[in-house]
Design a protein around this motif. Structure first.
Motif: not given
Lengths: 621, 621
Positions: B179-198
């Protein structure tokens, strides 16, 4: 706490090059130049003994030194390649012209192969049209190096007892770069004259408006001081000091033996001694000739950073405080005076009013009117923690606000680089509704824009090379820019253009007419030069004798808030000595916008720039 | 002597941010974060108690903290602003949606006022279309900050015993950025999962193809080692190691008290421990995802710098030397063998031949054929000083040269990133005239191009944002680029495309046909993904078993001479799990040029790219 802002060094970094025509070993020559403290060397890249004949089947394989003697990143940072000086591509003799052209093209090709940052060529006669064609072809086909054009700052014919014609070397240069379409890769290398033949102040100013890459200093110009060290005469120092405002390098031309490190050390010493680092110089470092778009404060909220930069200019606010002080001191009404700061921003003028109240021990009622909700957020905190109930905060546009009472003094800081260009007239006309009739005072009381003709090929190229996603080149070339000018020449003293007074009551109570027109004639040009645009300034009367000015003749000392504004022309205009420059200028208005149009009436007529504000206008809403 | 080249540090710089939702004093929080060694903080910029109601006449003046608590250059470098998480702009209830939209827009406006580098928002449900519209409006109207979109790397529904639907958080992200037309200013912040759910290796690879700005690590994931210091488990280290190939930052989410400097120290330690700095990694540093135009060596002379980079790849020349060695060892002719190096450049393959002669103690006659006169200049010097009369130097184009004798072995290094894309087939077809019939050997003997489908929005945006003076965006999007891929996902194993053999004698003695066509089907997609282009490699047989390869499966270890080639698509194509990707590819030829065309046949049909070589072709002359 955080990373320190880089402390601005109070010296000019002096980059020095060593000229060495054809050393036996380039590697060794480079090494010793570095040992002496030089940053680069200028040398011939092809050996004069090689490849002089390029016709026929047995063209020799060897062109010059092998590229393997230096690393790629040495070639492309440290070597300026001098082209063979004996070539005559202008020759009337066809086979000489043709042969010398081949050799020159081979040298240019070899320079490209080596990846050196610049080639250096000499202009030694008035006509250089063949040479400019060869160079221009290479520039257009994407060769990446710079072209350094070396000429004497003062041509010897000007002081030769036997010369029949006195040449102006600037003309040779000017013709050459016109043919190269003012390409920004083409720069100047100027030979410093000996002390007996220094150019006039006007001539030096004209050179400073040119893309000077380097000054060549003959080693023989150095005097030996009482400690046996080489130094330059005061006359030479004065010239070098003038060139420090632009980014030139220094080429030492050694024709003697000696400890060359002393020359470099001396140049570094000059970088410290001659560099004039006042408040202004410190403030503007790094933004020389950088194009900024004028603000649009009526349509876009200013940001924290912008307010912060404004607030740093203590001189400006001290001057405002003086004006407020005088106005309140002279105020003779019988009620508590009402001071309204319209466009309060983050509050510097509110603070100035409160400072005056304290100084005069006078009770004043203060309104802070601001339409930007994010600046109001800051003001609200200052009312809460610093100012208290003395200040009434109003989140409104001054043009539409309905105030509960009249103001005795209206204080605003709505001036742009050209005075009226951020719509101060329109805003204050809207606000004078609530200024007390007859006695009400506006600070500022009056402002006047000034213009002067400008030569700056640097700015012309900056505009040409700016790629804006939403503007065509044509539009970019009829848009004004705010810019701290460095590599430029102002071609005449500025003259007053448009005047605005506040309050400005009209007979029938209608809106004042803020459209304007004026045509200005400047004195005859003292020298040939190139007109590339119009530079604008302003002078403002805040109250009584208290003024602010960005006009060079009357500039408020150490005030840094405003850079000049530049209105470009579509293409550079050649101006001959004695030519009259005449500029016509309009301020126009429609329901939703204000704009300027401008054109040249002399020495040539030009199309009128920015008709209907098509490329640039200031929105009212 | 010269300035040292910057020594490449054998570690990854780890930039760490501290998450702190709403500290009492931002100044103090920032100070202590810095004392702990963090580089920035993530925090809410508006106070949760303020401005919750934006309707009606009495909208409060205070939005959040005053901007004056930090300097402009602190706001704009050190603060990422978290938007209020409780807002629901997707609500079905119109007045909630409308009110929350106003609050969100106020926060976004305030972020812009402060000049912070990025805002952070959370996607917490599958449908985010209102949110994407609000953000997209701001991006298009020129707000300058980045937008960090935070989601869990593995959605909790995947391991919840009671969840009815298993969500793939990638889908939420993918919808949002489409929806944001792949704008390069839109980035991702990923939450690392706990060790049991990688996540699985495939899942991690898909994330690495995304614009990941940061990984969020819960402080509670740190274990305490035998020295009482916080450390991460091997499982977490493995994930972090994979993300090190792209430029991510690390956000420590603290929900406990303690000496936080140990966390930062540990992350810096990981930067040293996990960073894999082999020859390749060292060589490519700084050119990750940087677009280069393929060389045009037949029309443009290569420059010193380019030759120098070629010559640095010892592995490549060792491999060539091995091939030449084997060929000469097996050679059984009864005369002195003639080896011709065609396209000799500055002579690395000539040197390889001479090295073999010395090793085998064999007499060989060597020709060095090179058309670039500036490279011949170098070769001439090497003949004179190093090689002597054993090497005959020829300044000619191999396609037209009339040799005095036949070659037994023809050695060339004309391969581009796609094998044949620098016209090795056409050049060697031209040179085989003087290869001894029947027994003559070409090194290389054969090469094959390989392709694979590629996801790299990074490359897509690099192309979209490249402004080339002489190409339109449409042309840029059907031009191949040579690029060291970092932020990408290869969507399937590569498959062989076009094969070329040398010598290639035709029955009637006519020129061999070097046009080709092939359509390749790749296995069903394992996950939803985005196809943005085609990546190309090559494998070459030099002689016998001696090969060179840039194909990931068979890559010659430590060889750095070639980066992959990328053929873009005009727009990203959404690929669903199970979809078949089918690519058709052509090599076409006319009298003066060679070019490729390509298109997608599945999962959707696309227009054929680069018809007639309109946007990119390789010139023969």
């Amino acid at each position: 706490m955080l990373e320190d802002e880089q402390s601005s060094e109070k010296r000019k970094r002096m980059s020095c090059g060593l000229y060495t025509s054809c050393p036996a070993s380039l590697k060794t020559a480079l090494q010793s130049a570095f040992d002496f403290g030089f940053h680069f060397i200028i040398t011939q890249i092809t050996h004069p003994n090689y490849s002089r004949n390029l016709d026929g089947p047995n063209v020799p394989y060897i062109i010059g030194r092998t590229d393997r003697i230096l690393k790629g990143n040495e070639w492309n940072r440290l070597i300026v390649g001098e082209l063979t000086t004996s070539l005559d591509v202008e020759s009337e003799v066809s086979h000489i012209r043709s042969n010398d052209k081949k050799i020159l093209e081979q040298e240019l090709g070899f320079a490209s192969h080596l990846g050196i940052p610049a080639v250096l060529l000499h202009l030694s006669k008035p006509k250089n049209v063949q040479l400019s064609r060869i160079i221009n072809d290479k520039l257009v086909s994407g060769f990446s190096y710079g072209v350094w054009v070396q000429i004497p700052m003062v041509h010897p014919s000007n002081y030769s007892p036997i010369a029949e014609t006195q040449h102006d070397s600037w003309d040779w240069w000017n013709d050459f770069r016109i043919h190269c379409d003012y390409d920004k890769r083409v720069g100047l290398v100027l030979e410093l004259p000996d002390v007996r033949h220094v150019p006039s102040v006007d001539e030096i100013e004209r050179w400073i408006g040119e893309p000077v890459k380097a000054l060549v200093i003959q080693a023989s110009y150095f005097l030996i001081n009482q400690y046996g060290k080489p130094v330059l005469s005061k006359v030479h120092q004065e010239i070098i000091k003038k060139f420090m405002t632009i980014d030139v390098q220094y080429i030492i031309h050694l024709d003697i033996e000696g400890d060359f490190s002393l020359y470099v050390k001396y140049m570094n010493f000059l970088g410290k001694k001659l560099y004039c680092c006042d408040t202004m110089a410190e403030f503007v470092q790094g933004c020389e000739d950088y194009l900024q778009n004028p603000l649009q404060p009526l349509t876009e909220h200013l940001e924290t950073n912008v307010y912060e930069v404004f607030e740093k200019d203590q001189i400006k606010y001290d001057t405002y405080q003086k004006a407020i002080h005088d106005a309140l001191e002279h105020w003779t009404g019988d009620h508590v005076p009402v001071v309204m700061v319209v466009g309060a921003g983050r509050g510097p003028l509110v603070q100035a009013v409160l400072n005056v109240c304290k100084l005069l021990e006078k009770e004043v009622k203060v309104y802070a009117v601001e339409k930007n909700p994010y600046a109001v957020n800051t003001l609200a905190e200052r009312v809460k923690r610093e100012w208290g109930s003395q200040v009434t905060l109003i989140r409104e546009d001054m043009r539409t606000w309905q105030p509960p009472e009249l103001a005795d003094i209206l204080v605003s800081e709505l001036l742009g680089s050209f005075g009226d260009n951020e719509l101060s007239p329109e805003c204050l006309d809207g606000a004078q509704r609530f200024l007390r009739p007859e006695t009400g005072i506006s600070i500022p009381k009056q402002y006047t824009s000034f213009i002067a003709p400008l030569q700056s090929l640097k700015i012309y190229n900056e505009i040409r090379n700016s790629r804006l996603p939403d503007k065509t080149l044509k539009q970019c070339l009829e848009t004004p820019y705010v810019v701290h000018l460095a590599n430029y020449q102002q071609l005449a003293d500025s003259q007053p253009l448009f005047v605005f007074d506040h309050p400005n009551y009209t007979k029938n109570g209608q809106n004042p007419d803020n459209t304007r027109f004026k045509s200005l004639r400047f004195p005859p040009a003292k020298k040939h030069c190139v007109l590339t645009g119009i530079v604008g300034f302003f002078e403002a009367v805040l109250y009584g004798e208290v003024t602010l000015s960005t006009n060079p003749r009357t500039h408020t000392p150490d005030m840094v808030s405003w850079f000049p504004i530049v209105f470009p022309l579509a293409a550079p205009v050649q101006v001959k000595e004695g030519d009259i420059i005449q500029i016509s200028f309009w301020r126009e208005e429609s329901v939703d916008k204000v704009w300027y149009e401008w054109c040249l009436e002399s020495p040539i007529k030009t199309p009128i720039m920015n008709p209907n504000g098509r490329s640039y206008h200031i929105k009212k809403h």
